[in-house]
Design a protein around this motif. Sequence first.
Motif, short mmCIF file in Angstrom:
data_model
loop_
_atom_site.label_atom_id
_atom_site.label_comp_id
_atom_site.label_asym_id
_atom_site.label_seq_id
_atom_site.Cartn_x
_atom_site.Cartn_y
_atom_site.Cartn_z
N ASN A 251 0.83 -1.26 -0.27
CA ASN A 251 -0.06 -0.15 0.13
C ASN A 251 1.01 1.27 0.01
O ASN A 251 2.15 1.25 -0.03
CB ASN A 251 -0.86 -0.06 1.10
N ASP A 252 0.18 2.46 -0.06
CA ASP A 252 1.03 3.53 -0.06
C ASP A 252 1.88 3.77 1.32
O ASP A 252 3.03 4.52 1.07
CB ASP A 252 0.17 5.03 -0.41
N ALA A 253 1.41 3.64 2.38
CA ALA A 253 2.13 3.77 3.83
C ALA A 253 3.27 2.95 3.61
O ALA A 253 4.37 3.46 3.90
CB ALA A 253 0.98 3.19 4.60
N VAL A 254 3.40 1.61 3.11
CA VAL A 254 4.76 0.91 2.96
C VAL A 254 5.60 1.61 2.04
O VAL A 254 6.85 1.88 2.11
CB VAL A 254 4.25 -0.37 2.32
N ALA A 255 5.09 2.04 0.82
CA ALA A 255 5.73 2.87 -0.17
C ALA A 255 6.27 4.18 0.42
O ALA A 255 7.64 4.35 0.25
CB ALA A 255 4.95 3.45 -1.30
N PHE A 256 5.62 4.97 1.35
CA PHE A 256 6.44 6.02 1.94
C PHE A 256 7.59 5.72 2.90
O PHE A 256 8.39 6.47 2.74
CB PHE A 256 5.33 6.97 2.61
N ALA A 284 -0.13 10.81 -1.74
CA ALA A 284 0.70 10.62 -2.74
C ALA A 284 1.07 11.36 -3.80
O ALA A 284 2.33 11.39 -4.14
CB ALA A 284 0.14 9.23 -3.53
N GLN A 285 0.23 12.22 -4.23
CA GLN A 285 0.44 13.06 -5.49
C GLN A 285 1.24 14.59 -4.82
O GLN A 285 2.09 15.09 -5.43
CB GLN A 285 -0.83 13.75 -5.88
N HIS A 286 1.54 14.59 -3.49
CA HIS A 286 2.11 15.33 -2.82
C HIS A 286 3.42 15.14 -2.44
O HIS A 286 4.28 16.05 -1.66
CB HIS A 286 1.36 16.50 -1.80
N TYR A 287 3.73 13.89 -2.15
CA TYR A 287 4.99 13.33 -1.60
C TYR A 287 6.21 14.00 -2.82
O TYR A 287 5.84 14.33 -3.95
CB TYR A 287 5.00 11.84 -1.69
N MET A 288 7.41 13.84 -2.30
CA MET A 288 8.56 14.24 -2.90
C MET A 288 9.56 12.83 -2.99
O MET A 288 10.13 12.77 -2.02
CB MET A 288 9.14 15.46 -2.32
N PRO A 289 9.70 12.52 -4.39
CA PRO A 289 9.01 12.76 -5.64
C PRO A 289 7.33 11.98 -5.24
O PRO A 289 7.07 11.26 -4.51
CB PRO A 289 9.77 12.16 -6.32
N THR A 292 3.82 7.21 -7.53
CA THR A 292 3.25 6.51 -8.51
C THR A 292 2.44 5.43 -7.77
O THR A 292 2.90 4.58 -6.77
CB THR A 292 4.16 5.53 -9.48
N SER A 293 1.12 5.09 -8.06
CA SER A 293 0.14 4.33 -7.21
C SER A 293 -1.00 3.88 -8.05
O SER A 293 -1.27 4.31 -8.95
CB SER A 293 -0.16 5.19 -6.01
N VAL A 294 -1.32 2.68 -7.62
CA VAL A 294 -2.72 2.06 -8.04
C VAL A 294 -3.75 2.71 -7.52
O VAL A 294 -3.92 2.80 -6.16
CB VAL A 294 -2.67 0.60 -7.78
N ALA A 295 -4.63 3.47 -8.38
CA ALA A 295 -5.67 4.28 -7.73
C ALA A 295 -6.97 3.46 -7.61
O ALA A 295 -7.44 2.61 -8.68
CB ALA A 295 -5.91 5.46 -8.53
N VAL A 296 -7.50 3.29 -6.53
CA VAL A 296 -8.89 2.45 -6.34
C VAL A 296 -9.80 3.28 -5.74
O VAL A 296 -11.07 2.73 -5.58
CB VAL A 296 -8.48 1.70 -5.16
N ASP A 297 -9.84 4.76 -5.77
CA ASP A 297 -10.90 5.50 -5.31
C ASP A 297 -11.47 5.22 -3.88
O ASP A 297 -12.43 4.56 -3.90
CB ASP A 297 -12.01 5.26 -6.46
N SER A 298 -10.73 5.43 -3.02
CA SER A 298 -10.93 5.03 -1.55
C SER A 298 -12.10 5.48 -1.12
O SER A 298 -13.18 4.96 -0.87
CB SER A 298 -9.95 5.63 -0.76
N ALA A 299 -12.70 7.08 -1.76
CA ALA A 299 -13.72 7.61 -1.17
C ALA A 299 -15.01 7.22 -1.53
O ALA A 299 -16.13 6.77 -1.37
CB ALA A 299 -13.94 9.18 -1.43
N GLY A 300 -14.86 6.81 -2.86
CA GLY A 300 -15.83 6.03 -3.93
C GLY A 300 -16.20 4.75 -3.36
O GLY A 300 -17.23 4.29 -3.39
N LEU A 301 -15.18 3.74 -2.73
CA LEU A 301 -15.51 2.60 -2.36
C LEU A 301 -16.12 2.60 -1.11
O LEU A 301 -17.31 2.09 -0.86
CB LEU A 301 -14.22 1.99 -2.05
#
Length: 347
Positions: A251-256, A284-289, A292-301
């Motif tokens: 997940n993104d947390a692991v990536a960070f 994810a979009q504001h991190y430096m750099p 890149t991530s798989v978008a799943v639309d968390s709010a939509g889910l």
Amino acid sequence: MASRPKATILDIAREAGVSKSTVSLVLQGSGLIRPETALKVRKAIEDVGYVYNRGAANLRKAHSNVIGMVINDLTNPFFAEMAVGMERVFQSAGIVPFIANTAENPVRQEEVLKSLMEQGVAGLIVSPARGTTPGAFRRIEMAGLPIVFTMRRLPESRIPVIAPDNHRGAWLATAHLIGKGHRRLAFFGGSSDLVVYHERLGGFREACEGLGIAKRDTLVVEGETSRKGGIACLETALAMAEPPTAALCFNDAVAFGVMLALRKRGLEPGADFAVVGFDDVIEAQHYMPALTSVAVDSAGLGERAAHVMLKMIQSRTTRAEDHIGAVNLVVRDSCGPDRRAGMGDAA
């Protein structure tokens, strides 16, 4: 799923061989009952599957407008974003959501579920904690209470699930890394006791096998689904004789966490080691750099889960179809340049 008739105080009294008034006193926590009798009554309560509705005991209401949202980890921004989506739908429907964080603790989860049922909630939306047993929700199902799982399913469970297409998302991310010229790849984070882990790992492996990456050139490192887990995974990977040059993270947390650990080693995410996350949280979009991530639309889910729950309540049913949400890869800077353009391997 057809629910059996709800157990009553009379059923408990018969099972325990005591009077209805004795059962009522035990339910109210009275100290007038002998401990051995109270123990016998509590055992009978479990045996017959009775759920004490404290709300009904205090005030006989025709209908509850409270829905329980039981989340496994609200410190993960993905689940916070998903909960916001649920709350948005419930607010417009005049429903009061009650949110609880179980912190990946199945014992805490059991306590929360028991308390919510006693309060007489109209339904439950749950993202099960790690280590949840398949039978953990049987009592809720037997009581005929609508319940929906989000993100995580349990083996052999018939409870409807709202989740993204984990396998395809992982395949897309891995294929992107291979397409950029990476030949030694890793999968970081997650654990084998989660169905979602196997779905994402399965997509990673299928892409590697199908696109010409030898099994010896792939590395799987289990770990916590957090920044801390990502840091530990990268340390393990870079200690290898031939370390990977890219990783798909659970997940993104692991990536960070991976990106933080790279910087501590004087390596630049993207340029020296490609990183892909999963979930595409707002950060994810504001991190430096930018990640890149798989978008799943968390709010939509979250919104979908809330709509399914409302429909179940209105239809007076515990049945609903699973929903597997579409995914797409959002390419940003954390994958770096195309390695096929003459770049050497990073260590």
